[in-house]
Design a protein around this motif. Structure first.
Motif, PDB file in Angstrom:
ATOM      1  N   GLY A  87       8.343 -17.995 117.711  1.00  0.00           N
ATOM      2  CA  GLY A  87       9.068 -17.241 116.687  1.00  0.00           C
ATOM      3  C   GLY A  87       8.676 -15.773 116.678  1.00  0.00           C
ATOM      4  O   GLY A  87       9.531 -14.887 116.608  1.00  0.00           O
TER       5      GLY A  87
ATOM      6  N   LEU B  25      10.080 -14.078 119.841  1.00  0.00           N
ATOM      7  CA  LEU B  25      11.514 -13.808 119.716  1.00  0.00           C
ATOM      8  C   LEU B  25      11.750 -12.547 118.886  1.00  0.00           C
ATOM      9  O   LEU B  25      12.659 -11.764 119.174  1.00  0.00           O
ATOM     10  N   ASP B  26      10.925 -12.348 117.858  1.00  0.00           N
ATOM     11  CA  ASP B  26      11.056 -11.145 117.029  1.00  0.00           C
ATOM     12  C   ASP B  26      10.734  -9.881 117.811  1.00  0.00           C
ATOM     13  O   ASP B  26      11.284  -8.818 117.531  1.00  0.00           O
TER      14      ASP B  26
ATOM     15  N   VAL C 108      17.604 -13.993 115.811  1.00  0.00           N
ATOM     16  CA  VAL C 108      17.495 -15.408 115.457  1.00  0.00           C
ATOM     17  C   VAL C 108      18.485 -15.654 114.322  1.00  0.00           C
ATOM     18  O   VAL C 108      18.328 -15.140 113.226  1.00  0.00           O
TER      19      VAL C 108
ATOM     20  N   ARG D 289      17.181 -21.498 112.480  1.00  0.00           N
ATOM     21  CA  ARG D 289      16.100 -22.267 113.094  1.00  0.00           C
ATOM     22  C   ARG D 289      16.083 -23.635 112.441  1.00  0.00           C
ATOM     23  O   ARG D 289      16.424 -23.783 111.275  1.00  0.00           O
TER      24      ARG D 289
ATOM     25  N   TYR E 219      15.405 -22.901 117.921  1.00  0.00           N
ATOM     26  CA  TYR E 219      15.739 -21.571 117.433  1.00  0.00           C
ATOM     27  C   TYR E 219      17.142 -21.271 117.958  1.00  0.00           C
ATOM     28  O   TYR E 219      17.395 -21.391 119.159  1.00  0.00           O
TER      29      TYR E 219
ATOM     30  N   VAL F  18      19.608 -18.497 118.798  1.00  0.00           N
ATOM     31  CA  VAL F  18      19.470 -17.060 119.029  1.00  0.00           C
ATOM     32  C   VAL F  18      20.726 -16.483 119.669  1.00  0.00           C
ATOM     33  O   VAL F  18      21.509 -17.192 120.299  1.00  0.00           O
TER      34      VAL F  18
ATOM     35  N   ARG G  69      20.121 -21.692 122.529  1.00  0.00           N
ATOM     36  CA  ARG G  69      19.135 -22.406 121.727  1.00  0.00           C
ATOM     37  C   ARG G  69      17.830 -22.414 122.503  1.00  0.00           C
ATOM     38  O   ARG G  69      17.811 -22.798 123.668  1.00  0.00           O
TER      39      ARG G  69
END
Length: 130
Positions: free
Chosen positions: A34, A37-38, A44, A47, A54, A56, A91
């Motif tokens: 997570g 990904l940020d 995102v 979730r 996730y 995305v 995903r």
């Protein structure tokens, strides 16, 4: 040594598809992925921790680096490449097994994704997870 750890990669193959094999349990991997990904070029949208997914959106920005048009030109004109740079939905799936977690990329329909984009997504995550 630190150099050996820095050169390590989590990239692997699982059932013929690119994947990341993380050496941490699902709970820690969920948080790590997570955060990764940020830090990279993902949005995102949703979730589902229970399913390990996730949802995305990803835009492959590698071809925008050489765009020499000015700010207003970019704002008011469309180049032919804009359609190719539309965000696509994927995903990022996590599956824990014992003390490790496998991360794979699925398409929007939930099928394993084996395109160059999937490999790029996993490579970006791999870089962030070290």
């Amino acid at each position: 040594t630190a150099a050996a750890a820095a050169s390590a990669t989590y990239l692997t193959q699982v059932n013929g598809a690119q994947a990341l094999q993380l050496p941490e349990p699902f709970d820690r991997a969920w948080r790590s992925v997570g955060l990764a990904l940020d830090r990279v070029n993902f949005t995102v949208e949703d979730r589902d921790r229970g399913q390990g997914l996730y949802y995305v959106r990803y835009v492959d920005t590698r071809d925008t680096v050489n765009d020499n048009r000015g700010f207003f030109s970019k704002l008011f004109t469309r180049s032919g490449g804009d359609a190719a740079r539309q965000a696509k939905k994927y995903r990022v799936a996590l599956k824990g097994s014992g003390s490790g977690t496998t991360v794979t990329v699925l398409n929007d329909a939930g099928q394993p994704e084996s395109t160059e984009i999937a490999k790029r997504i996993l490579t970006l995550l791999d870089e962030q997870l070290h």
